[in-house]
Structure formats: structure tokens, C-alpha cells
Design a protein around this motif. Structure first.
Motif, short mmCIF file in Angstrom:
data_model
loop_
_atom_site.label_atom_id
_atom_site.label_comp_id
_atom_site.label_asym_id
_atom_site.label_seq_id
_atom_site.Cartn_x
_atom_site.Cartn_y
_atom_site.Cartn_z
N GLY A 163 85.37 -10.05 94.39
CA GLY A 163 86.09 -8.97 93.73
C GLY A 163 86.87 -8.16 94.68
N TRP A 164 87.87 -7.56 94.29
CA TRP A 164 88.66 -6.91 95.10
C TRP A 164 87.94 -5.71 95.58
N LEU A 165 87.33 -5.00 95.02
CA LEU A 165 86.38 -3.88 95.46
C LEU A 165 85.51 -4.33 96.83
N ALA A 166 84.90 -5.44 96.82
CA ALA A 166 84.20 -5.94 97.91
C ALA A 166 85.24 -6.24 99.00
N GLY A 167 86.25 -6.70 98.70
CA GLY A 167 87.18 -7.01 99.81
C GLY A 167 87.81 -5.64 100.41
N ILE A 168 87.96 -4.83 99.82
CA ILE A 168 88.54 -3.56 100.13
C ILE A 168 87.52 -2.72 101.01
N LEU A 169 86.23 -3.02 100.54
CA LEU A 169 85.18 -2.27 101.43
C LEU A 169 84.82 -3.10 102.57
N GLY A 170 85.09 -4.53 102.57
CA GLY A 170 85.00 -5.05 103.98
C GLY A 170 86.35 -4.74 104.94
N ILE A 171 87.37 -4.45 104.48
CA ILE A 171 88.52 -3.89 105.24
C ILE A 171 88.08 -2.62 105.77
N PHE A 172 87.44 -1.75 104.79
CA PHE A 172 87.23 -0.46 105.32
C PHE A 172 86.06 -0.48 106.41
N GLY A 173 85.11 -1.36 106.30
CA GLY A 173 83.95 -1.40 107.48
C GLY A 173 84.63 -1.89 108.63
N MET A 174 85.54 -2.75 108.41
CA MET A 174 86.18 -3.23 109.78
C MET A 174 86.97 -2.01 110.48
N PHE A 175 87.60 -1.48 109.65
CA PHE A 175 88.62 -0.43 110.24
C PHE A 175 87.58 0.71 110.82
N ILE A 176 86.68 0.94 110.18
CA ILE A 176 85.86 2.23 110.85
C ILE A 176 85.43 1.69 112.04
#
Length: 310
Positions: free
Chosen positions: A130-143
Motif C-alpha cells: 500500500g501507498w501508506l506503507a511506502g510513504i512510511l518507508g520513505i519517512f523512516g529513511m529520511f529521518i
């Protein structure tokens, strides 16, 4: 041939024989770059989040893909961390023998490895979880890579607290892969991991204080001292206490999880207060560190076993 020339030649030959050959790169070097200890805890957390949201109605294929995507994304973040910290790692006894600081692996190869892991992980999450899981993945990497590694880790004592947002992502990815939304269950899972991390990491930092000083990391115990660090652990440990209660009250877990996890939270808080009277700070920090690992492992195992069936 003169004796001086012969002696010089013999010395050069002996030096050549004593110089160890360049070690070949192995798959273990790439595994170590991804920090398998961190990945194991992320894998357990992602699994727990997925299971909790599924309420025993499991899509096993999707769960496996979600866990794989999460681990690849977190592995990518860890490899990026190693890439950017390679010069600082040379100054720390704990990290100076890693493949990148020693030159066994080139920075270019490690950077490519990080990108490949990240792209593969995000592709899996966006495609199957899902797109939300993908967005959270990007968020985790960015942080983890930008905010923690490149910015705060080098400039502020807030690095550990802010980095906690990245560590809180894996169980939430597992959860939203099922629900497609961030509800109270996702918030409580994230809170559990976020509050757990500072006391866990600061315990390690106290034990490795000289190492972090030599590397120039402005961690809390380095800048503010060990006593201030002990004080700052307490609010996180206190806020952790109601989390298992709320997970039970909102109907996500059963009484067994709540009882045991609550007891573990109170014991950990008690150990935290013990630190103010500890004569052997290193022994106390070691006890805190290993208890934190057991706390998280037991809590997630019980969360999985005692998830409420709907």
C-alpha cells in the motif's frame, strides 16, 4: 654484495612476508553493513504490527512481502549510515575494524549497495503493501539518514530522541499494510518503539562513552554528563508504562500482554531509578541495555500471542 645492502634486502623481504594480503570481500561484509542486530528487531516489530492489525486473519504472502520490504528499507538506511559515518568510524574502537573504514569495501560500492536496497524495499512496499506503507518507508529513511545521521548526530544531543521516530516506523508499516490507515493501534505501536529507544541507546552510549568522545559525537552523556542522561531516561520510561494498558483498553491485546508488559515497564523504570544510587555505572548501564532488549522481545512475542481475536 655489501653487508649493509644484504641486511637491507633481508629486512625488505621479511617486511613483505609479514604484510598480510588484502582480504577478499565476502557476503558477510555486506550483511554487517546492514546492521543485522537492528534489522532483527525491525523484523520482529514489523511482524508484530502486521499480526496485531490482522487480528488472526492473516494474508501470509502479503505479510512476508511487507516484512521483506521493511527490512530492505531499514537495511538501506543502515548502509547509508555506515557510508556517511565511515571517517568517524575510524576513530571508534567498536567500529574501526568494519569493512568500510578499513578500506575492504570502497565507498562507491557501499553507496550503490545502499541505493539498491532502498529502491528494492520501497518497490515492494508501494507495490504490495500500500501507498501508506511506502510513504512510511520513505519517512523512516529520511529521518534516519538525513535528520539523524547527517544532521543531529553531528550537531545536537537531540539526535537520539529524533532518531526514535525512524525506529518507530517498522511496526507501523506492518500495521498499515493491513489497515491502510493510521489509527490508535498504529499510534500505540509507534509510541512503544519511540519511547523504548532513548533509554536503550543511552545505556549503550554510557558504556561506550570514551568511544563516542573520541569520535566527536555530541551525544547526551558526552555533552551533558551521565547523571543528566540518567535523569532524561526517566520521562521515557514513565511514559512507556501506560502503553500496554491502552493497548488492552482499546481492545488490541489481551490481559496477558497487558499484565506482563506492564510489569516489565515498571521493572525497567525501577532499574532506571536505581541508576542514581549505582556505584558501578558501567554495570548498571549494561543491565539497563540488556533488559531493554529482553523487554522489547518479550513484549512483541506476547503481543502476537495475545492479540485479541475479532
Amino acid at each position: 654484495m655489501s653487508n649493509r645492502y644484504r641486511a637491507s634486502s633481508d629486512t625488505a623481504a621479511l617486511s613483505t612476508r609479514q604484510t598480510p594480503p588484502q582480504e577478499s570481500v565476502t557476503w558477510r561484509d555486506f550483511v554487517t553493513l546492514a546492521k543485522p542486530g537492528i534489522l532483527r528487531s525491525n523484523l520482529i516489530a514489523a511482524f508484530g504490527g502486521y499480526w496485531l492489525a490482522s487480528q488472526w486473519d492473516i494474508d501470509y504472502l502479503k505479510m512476508i512481502i511487507t516484512m521483506l520490504g521493511t527490512v530492505l528499507v531499514m537495511a538501506s538506511a543502515c548502509v547509508f549510515n555506515n557510508y556517511f559515518d565511515r571517517e568517524l568510524d575510524k576513530k571508534m574502537e567498536r567500529t574501526r575494524d568494519r569493512a568500510l573504514p578499513t578500506g575492504k569495501l570502497t565507498p562507491q560500492l557501499v553507496l550503490a549497495y545502499a541505493f539498491i536496497l532502498g529502491i528494492a524495499g520501497l518497490a515492494l512496499l508501494f507495490s504490495f503493501s500500500g501507498w501508506l506503507a511506502g510513504i512510511l518507508g520513505i519517512f523512516g529513511m529520511f529521518i534516519y539518514v538525513i535528520v539523524y545521521t547527517l544532521w543531529l548526530k553531528r550537531s545536537s544531543t537531540w539526535s537520539t530522541s529524533m532518531g526514535g521516530f525512524s525506529g518507530a516506523v517498522p511496526p507501523v508499516i506492518g500495521y498499515v499494510a493491513v489497515t491502510g490507515t493510521v489509527d490508535m493501534g498504529a499510534i500505540l505501536l509507534g509510541a512503544l518503539l519511540f519511547l523504548w529507544q532513548p533509554p536503550h541507546f543511552w545505556s549503550l552510549a554510557i558504556r561506550r562513552l570514551d568511544d563516542y568522545k573520541n569520535a566527536g559525537y555530541p551525544l547526551l552523556p558526552v555533552v551533558k554528563g551521565i547523571h543528566r542522561t540518567k535523569i532524561q531516561m526517566i520521562p521515557y520510561l514513565i511514559l512507556l508504562v501506560p502503553v500496554p494498558i491502552l493497548m488492552y483498553v482499546y481492545g488490541y491485546t489481551g490481559i496477558i500482554f497487558m499484565s506482563v508488559s506492564l510489569l516489565l515497564s515498571l521493572i525497567w523504570l525501577f532499574l532506571g531509578f536505581q541508576g542514581f544510587r549505582a556505584r558501578d555505572t558501567d554495570a548498571w548501564a549494561k543491565k539497563m541495555f540488556f533488559f531493554s532488549i529482553n523487554y522489547l522481545t518479550i513484549s512483541f512475542i506476547l503481543m502476537i500471542v495475545d492479540t485479541v481475536r475479532q
